[in-house]
Scaffold this active site. Structure first.
Site, PDB file in Angstrom:
ATOM      1  N   HIS A 137       0.949  -1.226   0.054  1.00 55.30           N
ATOM      2  CA  HIS A 137       0.090   0.020   0.096  1.00 55.30           C
ATOM      3  C   HIS A 137       0.880   1.133  -0.020  1.00 55.30           C
ATOM      4  O   HIS A 137       1.837   1.456   0.823  1.00 55.30           O
ATOM      5  CB  HIS A 137      -0.627  -0.102   1.045  1.00 55.30           C
ATOM      6  CG  HIS A 137      -1.893  -1.096   1.185  1.00 55.30           C
ATOM      7  ND1 HIS A 137      -2.600  -1.792   2.051  1.00 55.30           N
ATOM      8  CD2 HIS A 137      -2.679  -1.758   0.125  1.00 55.30           C
ATOM      9  CE1 HIS A 137      -3.134  -2.672   1.891  1.00 55.30           C
ATOM     10  NE2 HIS A 137      -3.606  -2.515   0.622  1.00 55.30           N
ATOM     11  N   GLU A 140       1.669   3.348   2.989  1.00 49.70           N
ATOM     12  CA  GLU A 140       2.237   2.547   4.286  1.00 49.70           C
ATOM     13  C   GLU A 140       3.734   2.393   4.049  1.00 49.70           C
ATOM     14  O   GLU A 140       4.044   1.632   3.354  1.00 49.70           O
ATOM     15  CB  GLU A 140       1.493   1.179   4.484  1.00 49.70           C
ATOM     16  CG  GLU A 140       0.023   1.450   4.550  1.00 49.70           C
ATOM     17  CD  GLU A 140      -0.685   0.020   4.515  1.00 49.70           C
ATOM     18  OE1 GLU A 140      -0.178  -0.986   4.592  1.00 49.70           O
ATOM     19  OE2 GLU A 140      -2.019   0.145   4.749  1.00 49.70           O
ATOM     20  N   HIS A 255       3.574  -3.894   6.271  1.00 49.25           N
ATOM     21  CA  HIS A 255       2.246  -3.046   5.910  1.00 49.25           C
ATOM     22  C   HIS A 255       2.328  -2.130   7.275  1.00 49.25           C
ATOM     23  O   HIS A 255       3.451  -1.932   8.118  1.00 49.25           O
ATOM     24  CB  HIS A 255       0.913  -3.654   6.131  1.00 49.25           C
ATOM     25  CG  HIS A 255       0.419  -4.159   4.970  1.00 49.25           C
ATOM     26  ND1 HIS A 255      -0.393  -3.823   3.877  1.00 49.25           N
ATOM     27  CD2 HIS A 255       1.154  -5.559   4.217  1.00 49.25           C
ATOM     28  CE1 HIS A 255      -0.584  -4.595   2.922  1.00 49.25           C
ATOM     29  NE2 HIS A 255       0.362  -5.725   3.198  1.00 49.25           N
ATOM     30  N   GLU A 348       2.251  -5.769  10.420  1.00 41.99           N
ATOM     31  CA  GLU A 348       1.851  -4.216  10.630  1.00 41.99           C
ATOM     32  C   GLU A 348       2.851  -3.866  11.549  1.00 41.99           C
ATOM     33  O   GLU A 348       2.939  -3.942  12.687  1.00 41.99           O
ATOM     34  CB  GLU A 348       0.547  -4.258  11.159  1.00 41.99           C
ATOM     35  CG  GLU A 348      -0.658  -4.931  10.577  1.00 41.99           C
ATOM     36  CD  GLU A 348      -1.101  -4.333   9.102  1.00 41.99           C
ATOM     37  OE1 GLU A 348      -0.578  -3.063   8.988  1.00 41.99           O
ATOM     38  OE2 GLU A 348      -1.953  -4.885   8.352  1.00 41.99           O
ATOM     39  N   HIS A 562     -17.593 -24.321 -33.454  1.00 42.78           N
ATOM     40  CA  HIS A 562     -18.586 -23.421 -33.972  1.00 42.78           C
ATOM     41  C   HIS A 562     -17.670 -22.387 -34.711  1.00 42.78           C
ATOM     42  O   HIS A 562     -17.048 -21.643 -33.940  1.00 42.78           O
ATOM     43  CB  HIS A 562     -19.744 -22.641 -33.097  1.00 42.78           C
ATOM     44  CG  HIS A 562     -20.529 -23.580 -32.539  1.00 42.78           C
ATOM     45  ND1 HIS A 562     -21.010 -23.541 -31.261  1.00 42.78           N
ATOM     46  CD2 HIS A 562     -21.455 -24.666 -33.045  1.00 42.78           C
ATOM     47  CE1 HIS A 562     -21.853 -24.367 -30.937  1.00 42.78           C
ATOM     48  NE2 HIS A 562     -22.224 -25.162 -32.016  1.00 42.78           N
ATOM     49  N   GLU A 565     -16.961 -18.944 -33.353  1.00 45.36           N
ATOM     50  CA  GLU A 565     -16.392 -18.884 -31.910  1.00 45.36           C
ATOM     51  C   GLU A 565     -14.891 -19.132 -32.238  1.00 45.36           C
ATOM     52  O   GLU A 565     -14.483 -20.418 -31.949  1.00 45.36           O
ATOM     53  CB  GLU A 565     -17.363 -19.884 -31.113  1.00 45.36           C
ATOM     54  CG  GLU A 565     -18.795 -19.293 -30.986  1.00 45.36           C
ATOM     55  CD  GLU A 565     -19.518 -20.300 -30.336  1.00 45.36           C
ATOM     56  OE1 GLU A 565     -18.990 -21.277 -29.732  1.00 45.36           O
ATOM     57  OE2 GLU A 565     -20.940 -20.407 -30.190  1.00 45.36           O
ATOM     58  N   HIS A 669     -15.388 -23.022 -26.723  1.00 48.06           N
ATOM     59  CA  HIS A 669     -16.428 -22.288 -27.323  1.00 48.06           C
ATOM     60  C   HIS A 669     -16.355 -20.654 -27.016  1.00 48.06           C
ATOM     61  O   HIS A 669     -15.421 -20.010 -26.346  1.00 48.06           O
ATOM     62  CB  HIS A 669     -17.684 -22.859 -27.002  1.00 48.06           C
ATOM     63  CG  HIS A 669     -18.289 -24.022 -27.671  1.00 48.06           C
ATOM     64  ND1 HIS A 669     -19.129 -24.318 -28.403  1.00 48.06           N
ATOM     65  CD2 HIS A 669     -17.505 -25.387 -27.683  1.00 48.06           C
ATOM     66  CE1 HIS A 669     -19.247 -25.632 -28.918  1.00 48.06           C
ATOM     67  NE2 HIS A 669     -18.347 -26.392 -28.289  1.00 48.06           N
ATOM     68  N   GLU A 760     -16.574 -21.920 -22.176  1.00 47.40           N
ATOM     69  CA  GLU A 760     -16.950 -20.663 -23.033  1.00 47.40           C
ATOM     70  C   GLU A 760     -15.878 -19.680 -22.529  1.00 47.40           C
ATOM     71  O   GLU A 760     -15.929 -19.404 -21.349  1.00 47.40           O
ATOM     72  CB  GLU A 760     -18.514 -20.297 -22.499  1.00 47.40           C
ATOM     73  CG  GLU A 760     -19.590 -21.500 -22.839  1.00 47.40           C
ATOM     74  CD  GLU A 760     -20.035 -21.506 -24.407  1.00 47.40           C
ATOM     75  OE1 GLU A 760     -19.505 -20.467 -25.029  1.00 47.40           O
ATOM     76  OE2 GLU A 760     -20.503 -22.572 -24.497  1.00 47.40           O
TER      77      GLU A 760
END
Length: 1332
Positions: A137, A140, A255, A348, A562, A565, A669, A760
Site C-alpha cells: 500500500h 504505508e 504493512h 503491521e 462453431h 467462435e 467455445h 466458454e
C-alpha cells in the site's frame, strides 16, 4: 578569604566529579521509559551493532533515490554477496526493485544491475529462499525504509564479519523488495497516518495508479467478487510471475496502520467482516512464525498497540489470524500459501501509516531484531534432498507430504526441500512419477535448526511389474530434465507473440512451421477433411511424438467447433507456441510435455470460420459447417434420436476419439464465460440439472480451469448482455444452463474413456484482433492447470498373472459410480476421481476379477496395478481334454509377442486402422503409371534405400524375357522363419489392368517409408514376411493403353494366353471372410453397387461374390493357390475401368490403402499351432485336418498356421506313430487362437489293445516257429532255386516306385513351368491376394 568551597575537605573536592557523573547517569536512566529500557536490554544481548551510525534516518527515499540507496546497500557488502534487479514495472513504469543477498553469487553480469530476472544470479543448492515485500500500500511507508536499512545492515554486517549475519547469509537466500507500489508512494503525504481516508480512491496513495488495491487483487480460494484483470495490476502480475519462477519457503508482507503479526487465512468462505478464525492446515507453524516476529518487537509483543481510533484493540501475544481480525479477499499471503510453496505472514509495523521521517530511526530499532529473527526461522522443520537412487541427480518438483497435514510442498531445481514444521514427531513421504514412493517415519523435529532427511527414490522400469502386494502411491509429477549449468533458475516463460486471427492458409503455415521447427516434440496430422476439403489438423506435442507410451495419459483440446467462435482457435495456436518455445527451459512446461501426450485441434469447423466476421458478438453467421449443420448437435445422444445426417467433421472426430485413449478433454467455445460439464441434456428436454455418475469429478476439473481465470471464477460474466446470468465459481451443469441434445462432451463421456467439458471463453464470439493478447493472459494459467488434471485419480495397469503382460479392454469399475473405463493396449488405464476412499474392481473376459480398496489424495494420481488370474472355467476345460490333447494358449511367448497380440486386437477394432493412417507418413507420388523399365528401377530404388527390410528376386522371365519381380519386405529378408506368417500380394496378371500394380508399388513404398517411424507398421513388418509381385504379365502391360477402359489388348501374355486360366475349394467360409474384410475397409466396395458403365443395375451384396457365380472359368490362380498351395486367395477388382487415367491413382490408393493394410493384420489371425510329443520334441509333417476338409502340414519346428473365419472349428491332428488328436478351437475376429497339440505314442495295434495283440502274437509265433521247423526240413533244398528270381523282382519294383514319384512331381511342376515358376521359395504361403 577563602570561599566556602575552599574550606571543604580535600576528599570531598576529589569525589565531586564522580558523584556528579553518577547523578547524571541515574537521571538519564529515570528519563527513559520502561519499554525503551527493555529494548536497550534486548539490543545489548545481541552481538551485532545498530545501523544507526551508518544509515540515513532523516528522510524517505523517493524514486531515483531508492535505487541509489539499494545500490549503496549492495556495495556495503563483499563482492559476490548482492544482486540488484527488477521483477517488472509499475503502472507508471517505475521499476520494482529487488535486492538479493546471499553468499557466493559470483561477479555481477556485464551490464551491472538489470531490470530482468537473469540478473538475480543462479540458485544455490539446498539454500532456502526468503522474501520480504514492503510498501504494498503506497501510503504505508515504514516498510519501504526499514527494508532498505535491513539490506544495508545485512550487507555491512557480513563485510565486518558479524558471526550471526555471516552465518545467516552463508545459509539463506534473502530477497528484499522495498516497494511493490512505488506509484502510490509518490502520491502519498508524509505525516498522513491514514486516520481520515475519505478522498476518492487512489488519491491517498494506498492503491496503484489505476485505483486498484494490490492486496485485494490476487486469486483467492474463497473468492466471490470479480478481481481486477492483471492488466490493471501489473505489479501483482510481476509478483505472481516472480513467485512462480522461484521456490520461496518463507515470506513477510510489511504493512502499516497497526502493530501486529497476522497469519493466514485472510478470509473465509463466509466472508464475515470479522470474528471468523480461518485456520490453515499449518496453523501451528504460522502462529510460531508470527510469535517469532512479535516477541522481538517491543510494542507488538505487548498485544496493545494503542493506535489512535483503536485504543482498545488488543492482540494476544501480538498476533492474530487474518480473517479473525477482518476479512481480506484477494490477499497476497493466502496466495503464497495456497498456490506456492511459501509460508507468508503479514506484519503491521506502525500505527501511523506515513509517520514523519524523524521517527524512522525508532521504527528501525523496533523492527530490526524481529526481521532478522524471522529470516532465521526459515531453517526450522525438516530439510533435505530427493534424488534418483540410480543417477544420484536431484528430482525437481517431487512432492513432500506430511502425514496429518493437508498441505504438500514440492522440491526445487536441485531436488532440495525445506518443510517448515514446529517441534514434534512426523512421518514424511516423498513422491515423484516414475519412482517408487518412500516414507520415513518418526522424524523428530526439535527447536532450532532443521532436521536433515534425504530421500533416495527408486525408479520404476518401463516394463510393468505385476503388483501382487499393495497399492502403490505415486503422484503425477515427473522428472524434469537437468537444466544446463548457467541457466537461470528464475527463467521467465517465453510468451506467444503471434496474436492475430489466422485464416486457414495462415493457420496451415503456422502449424507446419512449428512442426518443422520442433520435430522432437511435435507431430502434425490430419483427421480427414471438412465438407469443403480443408484439412482437420491436429498438433500432437509430446516428448515421444507419434507414440503412445504405456502409462502416459492422452489429453486433447478442440477449438472452433462453431466456426464463428474463434477465441479457442487462437488460444490453441498460442498454446502450441508456448509449449514448444518453453520445453526444456521452463520446468512446468517440460514436466507437462514429458508426462502427457497432448493433442491440440485448433479448428474442427474451418469452413464455418471462413464465413465468420470479425467483431461478431452474438450472430450465428459461420456457426454451422458448410452443410449448415450445427456440429455440436450432430453426435449420437443418449436421450434424443439425432436425425440429421452425421457430418464429415463429426465422423472424423468420432473416429479419432475411438482410436486414441483420451482421458481428459475440453471443447473451447465462445458466447459466455463459464465451464460447462455433463450432462448437456436430459430425458425431459428441460433446463434441469442432469447429473452424470461422475458429477463430483466434473465439478473438480471444471473448477481447476475457472479458478485460474479470475473473471470467470466470479460467475457474472456478461453483465451487459445477460444481466441475470450467474454461475457459482464460474462453472455450471450443461443441462441446468440450457438443453443441448447431440453434444460432443456427452458423447465423449458415454462412448469413450474420456471426460470432456465445454469451456466458454468470452462474451464476444469473434473479438477484434487487438483483444487477443488479453484472452491469452486471462486463460494461459487455466489452460495449463486444466491439462494437469489428467494426472488426478487412479492409474495403473491390468496384468495377466501368467505372464505379466497387459490385458487390453479390461474393465475398471468403481463401486457406487456407474461408469466403468477400459484398459488400452498395454493394459494401462486412467480413472479420474476426486479425493476419497474407493472400492475399485478390475475385470476381463476369461479372468477372475480383483477388487482393491484405494485412497485417492488431492495431489496426483495413485498408481494401482491389478494382476488377474485366468478363470477356473479355462482350467476346467483343460482338464477335460484328457492326457493326450492339450489345446491351450502358449504361455512361453516373449513380452513383445503379447504387445503384438494387443496391437492386432487394437487394429482389428472398429476404426483401429485409422491410427496407422493418421500417424503415418504417406507422401507418395502417384501421378503416373510405371512402364516395365520404370517399375524395375523403382523396385531397385526401394532395395537400395531400404536394404535392411527388402530383398528383390526374380521368379523367372516372361515370354519376351522380362523379369517377373518379387519384392520381399521383412525385418529379415530372404531368411526363412517357420513361425512367421507369409502374405503374398500379386497384381498385373492381366496386363491391361495395371491399377493393382500401382497400388502394390504404393503399398511397398508406404511400408518402407514408415518402418521404424510408425510403431504399428514396424511391428507388422517385423512379424510378417510380405512378398509383393507387382506385375505377373509385364509383356501384356507394355501393349495396353492408358484410359482404355474396356479393351482386352494386353490382357493375355505375349503368346496369347490368359494367365488366370492356366493354373490347375473347400475353404469357402474363410475366403468369404477375407473378401468381406477387404470390402468393408473400402469406402464404397462394401455397398455392393459399383455403378460401372453398362452395368449400372449390377448389385453385389456386401461387395463380395464367389468367382464362379460372377464369371466361371477353369484354371484360375486363386483356385490353384487354394488347392495346391493350401493358401486362401481372393481376387480384388479395384476399378470399373481396366486402365483408368493416372489422375485417378491417388484416389484409388486412398480407397484401397486401408483394405490392403487390413490384409496385413488378418494374416496374423486364424489358428497358430505347435505340435510336439510328450517329451517336447516338435513334430514336423504332421497332418492338420480342419473341419474334415482343409489340410495343412506342420513345418520344421512343428509350427502350422491357417486362416479361418471367426467361429468354432474342429481340428484333427494326425502323425505317424502317434494317437490321433481331436479338439475344437474358437477363432476370434480380432486375435489368433493359439493351439498346442501334444501327441501320445500310439498304444493300439490294429485298433486293439497292445497287451491283447502281444499275447495273441506270442502264441501265433510259437505255432509258426514249430511249423516252420518241420517245413524247413522238407523244403530246404528247393528254396535255393528261387532266391535269385525273387531278388530281381524286388529290384524292378523299386524302380517303378521311383518312376511314379518323378511323374507326380513333374506333373505338379509342369502346371507352371511353361510360363513362369517361383524358383526362390517353396514355403507354404498363408495368404495370397491377387490384384486386377
Amino acid at each position: 578569604m577563602a570561599s566556602g568551597w575552599d574550606a571543604r575537605p580535600p576528599w570531598r573536592l576529589r569525589r565531586l566529579p564522580l558523584l556528579l557523573c553518577l547523578l547524571l547517569l541515574c537521571l538519564l536512566l529515570l528519563l527513559r521509559s520502561p519499554t525503551r529500557a527493555a529494548h536497550i536490554k534486548k539490543a545489548e544481548a545481541t552481538t551485532t551493532t545498530s545501523a544507526g551510525a551508518e544509515g540515513q534516518f532523516d528522510r524517505y527515499y523517493h524514486e531515483e533515490e531508492l535505487g541509489k540507496a539499494l545500490r549503496e546497500a549492495a556495495a556495503a557488502g563483499t563482492p559476490g554477496l548482492a544482486r540488484l534487479f527488477s521483477i517488472g514495472r509499475s503502472v507508471e513504469g517505475r521499476p520494482l526493485w529487488v535486492l538479493r543477498l546471499t553468499a557466493g553469487l559470483g561477479p555481477l553480469p556485464p551490464d551491472g544491475d538489470a531490470a530482468g530476472s537473469d540478473a538475480a544470479g543462479p540458485l544455490v543448492p539446498g539454500r532456502p529462499q526468503v522474501k520480504l515485500v514492503g510498501n504494498m500500500h503506497g501510503d504505508e511507508t515504514v516498510s519501504r525504509q526499514v527494508l532498505v536499512y535491513l539490506a544495508r545492515e545485512l550487507a555491512s554486517g557480513y563485510r565486518r564479519g558479524d558471526p550471526r549475519l555471516v552465518r545467516l547469509l552463508n545459509t539463506t537466500d534473502v530477497y528484499v523488495l522495498p516497494s511493490l507500489n512505488p506509484d502510490g508512494f509518490e502520491r502519498s503525504r508524509e505525516g498522513d497516518c491514514g486516520l481520515g481516508d475519505s478522498g476518492p480512491p487512489g488519491t491517498s496513495g494506498r492503491d496503484n495508479s489505476r485505483g486498484r488495491d494490490l492486496n485485494r487483487s490476487f486469486p483467492d480460494q474463497f473468492s466471490t467478487g470479480e478481481p481486477p484483470s492483471l492488466d490493471e495490476v501489473p505489479e501483482v502480475r510481476a509478483l505472481i510471475d516472480w513467485i512462480r519462477r522461484n521456490k520461496f519457503v518463507l515470506s513477510g508482507n510489511l504493512h502499516g496502520g497497526s502493530v501486529v503479526a497476522s497469519y493466514p487465512f485472510d478470509d473465509s468462505p463466509e466472508h464475515k467482516a470479522t470474528g471468523i478464525y480461518s485456520k490453515t492446515s499449518d496453523d501451528e507453524v504460522f502462529k510460531y512464525l508470527a510469535k517469532a516476529y512479535a516477541s522481538n518487537h517491543p510494542i507488538m509483543k505487548t498485544g496493545e498497540p494503542h493506535c489512535p481510533g483503536d485504543e482498545d484493540e488488543t492482540f494476544k501475544d501480538g498476533i492474530t489470524n487474518g480473517a479473525h481480525w477482518y476479512d481480506v479477499e484477494g490477499g497476497m499471503q493466502d496466495y503464497n500459501y495456497v498456490w506456492a510453496n511459501c509460508f507468508e505472514i503479514t506484519l503491521e509495523l506502525s500505527c501511523c501509516k506515513y509517520p514523519p521521517a524523524s521517527q524512522l530511526r525508532q521504527e528501525w530499532e523496533n523492527n530490526r531484531e524481529s526481521l532478522i529473527t524471522l529470516i532465521e526461522k526459515v531453517h526450522i522443520g525438516i530439510k533435505g534432498f530427493i534424488k534418483d537412487s540410480v543417477t544420484g541427480s536431484g528430482l525437481e518438483n517431487a512432492t513432500i507430504s506430511v502425514a496429518g497435514i493437508n498441505h504438500n510442498i514440492t522440491t526445487g531445481r536441485f531436488g532440495d526441500f525445506h518443510r517448515l514444521l514446529v517441534p514434534g514427531i512426523y512421518n514424511l513421504t516423498a513422491l515423484s512419477t516414475g519412482y517408487m514412493p518412500l516414507t520415513i517415519n518418526n522424524i523428530i523435529v526439535k527447536e532450532g535448526p532443521a532436521t536433515e532427511v534425504d530421500f533416495s527414490l527408486r525408479p520404476t522400469t518401463t516394463s510393468v511389474v505385476p503388483d501382487t502386494t499393495e497399492v502403490l502411491a505415486t503422484t503425477s509429477t515427473v522428472i524434469l530434465p537437468n537444466i544446463p549449468p548457467g541457466t537461470s533458475s528464475s527463467h521467465q516463460p517465453i510468451q506467444p507473440k503471434d496474436f492475430h486471427h489466422h485464416h486457414f492458409p495462415d493457420m496451415e503455415i503456422f502449424l507446419r512451421k512449428f512442426a518443422n521447427d520442433y520435430p522432437n516434440i511435435t507431430h502434425l496430422y490430419s483427421l480427414g477433411k471438412s465438407v469443403e476439403s480443408r484439412e482437420l489438423y491436429v498438433m500432437e506435442i509430446s516428448d515421444n511424438p507419434g507414440v503412445h507410451e504405456p502409462g502416459e495419459p492422452e489429453f486433447k483440446y478442440i477449438g472452433n467447433m462453431h466456426g464463428n467462435e474463434v477465441v479457442g482457435r487462437e488460444l490453441l495456436l498460442n498454446l502450441i507456441e508456448y509449449l514448444c518455445k518453453n520445453f526444456g527451459t521452463d520446468s512446468e512446461v517440460t514436466d507437462l510435455v514429458r508426462s502427457t501426450r497432448i493433442h491440440l485441434m485448433p479448428s474442427m469447423n474451418p469452413d464455418g470460420y471462413e464465413k465468420s466476421q470479425e467483431g461478431d458478438a452474438v450472430s450465428v453467421i459461420g456457426r454451422n459447417n458448410s452443410n449448415n449443420f450445427d456440429l455440436n448437435r450432430n453426435f449420437p445422444d443418449q436421450f434424443v434420436q439425432i436425425t440429421d445426417p452425421t457430418q464429415p467433421e463429426t465422423i472424423a472426430v468420432m473416429s479419432w476419439m475411438k482410436a486414441y485413449p483420451f482421458v481428459l478433454s475440453a471443447n473451447l467455445h465462445g458466447g459466455s464465460l463459464v465451464v460447462n460439464y455433463p450432462f448437456d441434456d436430459d430425458e425431459q428436454g428441460l433446463a434441469l440439472y442432469s447429473k452424470s455418475p461422475d458429477d463430483a469429478v466434473f465439478q473438480q476439473i471444471a473448477l481447476s480451469y475457472s479458478k485460474e481465470n479470475p473473471q470467470m471464477f466470479q460467475g457474472r460474466p456478461c453483465k451487459n448482455m445477460y444481466p441475470n446470468e450467474y454461475f457459482h465459481h464460474g462453472i455450471t451443469n450443461g443441462a441446468n444452463w440450457y438443453n443441448v441434445p447431440g453434444g460432443m462432451q456427452d458423447w465423449n463421456y458415454l462412448q469413450t474413456n474420456c471426460f470432456e467439458v465445454t469451456i466458454e471463453l468470452g462474451c464476444v464470439k469473434y473479438p477484434f484482433e487487438k483483444d487477443l493478447p488479453k484472452f491469452w493472459e486471462q486463460n494461459r494459467r487455466s489452460l495449463i492447470q486444466f491439462m494437469k488434471q489428467v494426472h488426478q485419480g487412479v492409474k495403473g495397469f491390468v496384468l495377466d498373472a501368467t505372464d505379466g503382460r497387459g490385458i487390453l479392454n479390461a474393465t475398471i469399475s468403481v463401486a457406487e459410480i456407474n461408469h466403468p473405463v477400459t484398459t488400452y493396449k498395454a493394459g494401462d488405464y486412467w480413472r479420474l476421481l476426486v479425493p476419497g476412499t474407493y472400492k475399485i474392481t478390475a475385470s476381463a473376459r476369461g479372468y477372475n476379477p480383483v477388487t482393491k480398496n484405494v485412497t485417492v489424495k488431492s495431489e496426483g494420481a495413485i498408481q494401482v496395478n491389478f494382476t488377474l488370474v485366468r478363470s477356473s472355467t479355462d482350467a476346467n476345460n483343460k482338464s477335460k481334454k484328457g492326457k493326450g490333447d492339450s489345446t491351450s494358449t502358449d504361455d512361453a511367448s516373449d513380452p513383445t509377442t503379447k504387445e503384438f497380440e494387443a496391437l492386432i486386437k487394437d487394429l482389428s477394432a472398429e476404426n483401429g486402422l485409422e491410427g496407422i493412417m493418421l500417424s503415418s507418413s504417406s507422401n507418395l507420388a502417384l501421378y503416373r503409371y510405371h512402364s516395365y523399365k520404370d517399375l524395375s528401377e523403382f523396385l531397385r530404388g526401394l532395395v537400395m534405400n531400404y536394404p535392411l527390410v527388402t530383398n528383390l528376386t526374380t521368379l523367372g522371365q516372361s515370354a519376351e524375357y522380362r523379369h517377373i519381380w518379387s519384392l520381399e519386405i521383412s525385418n529379415k529378408p530372404n531368411v526363412s522363419e517357420p513361425e512367421e506368417p507369409k502374405i503374398r500380394f500379386v497384381a498385373g496378371i492381366h496386363g491391361n489392368a495395371p491399377v493393382g500394380t500401382e497400388l502394390l508399388l504404393a503399398l511397398a513404398e508406404f511400408l518402407c517409408l514408415n518402418y521404424k517411424k510408425n510403431p504399428a507398421v514396424t511391428q507388422l513388418i517385423d512379424r510378417t514376411r510380405i512378398v509383393i509381385v507387382p506385375s505377373l504379365n509385364p509383356d501384356g502391360r507394355e501393349r495396353a493403353q492408358e484410359k482404355d477402359c474396356t479393351s482386352k489388348i494386353g490382357q493375355a501374355n505375349a503368346r496369347g494366353k490368359d494367365l488366370d486360366t492356366d493354373f490347375t475349394m473347400e475353404n469357402k467360409e474363410t475366403l468369404k471372410h477375407l473378401a468381406s474384410l477387404y470390402a468393408n475397409n473400402h469406402p464404397s466396395m462394401h455397398m455392393g453397387q459399383p455403378s460401372c458403365p453398362n452395368k449400372s443395375d449390377e448389385n453385389i451384396p456386401g461387395g463380395v461374390m464367389r468367382g464362379a457365380e460372377w464369371h466361371s472359368h477353369l484354371g484360375s490362380m486363386k483356385d490353384y493357390s487354394g488347392t495346391y498351395g493350401h493358401c486362401p486367395e481372393i481376387t480384388v477388382y479395384t476399378s470399373c475401368c481396366y486402365f483408368p487415367s493416372a489422375a485417378q491413382l491417388p484416389s484409388l490408393w486412398a480407397e484401397n490403402k486401408k483394405s490392403l493394410l487390413s490384409m496385413l493384420v488378418e494374416v496374423h489371425k486364424g489358428v497358430h499351432g505347435f505340435v510336439k510329443d510328450k517329451t517336447g520334441k516338435p513334430i514336423s509333417k504332421a497332418v492338420i485336418v480342419l473341419n474334415e476338409g482343409i489340410k495343412v502340414y506342420t513345418k520344421e519346428g512343428g509350427y502350422f498356421h491357417v486362416l479361418l473365419a471367426p467361429g468354432v472349428h474342429n481340428i484333427n491332428a494326425i502323425a505317424e506313430g502317434y494317437q490321433q488328436q481331436h479338439s475344437q478351437v474358437f477363432v476370434h475376429h480380432d486375435a489368433a487362437s493359439s493351439v498346442v497339440i501334444v501327441f501320445d505314442t500310439d498304444n493300439r495295434i490294429f485298433g486293439l489293445p497292445r497287451e491283447l495283440v502281444v499275447t495273441i502274437s506270442g502264441a501265433t509265433m510259437s505255432a509258426l516257429i514249430l511249423t516252420t521247423c518241420i517245413i524247413w526240413c522238407i523244403c530246404s533244398i528247393k528254396s535255393n532255386r528261387h532266391k535269385d528270381g525273387f531278388h530281381r523282382l524286388r529290384q524292378h519294383h523299386d524302380e517303378y516306385e521311383d518312376e511314379i514319384r518323378l511323374m507326380s512331381t513333374g506333373s505338379k511342376k509342369s502346371l507352371l513351368s511353361h510360363e513362369f515358376q517361383d524358383e526362390t521359395d517353396t514355403e507354404e504361403e498363408t495368404l495370397y491376394s491377387s490384384k486386377h
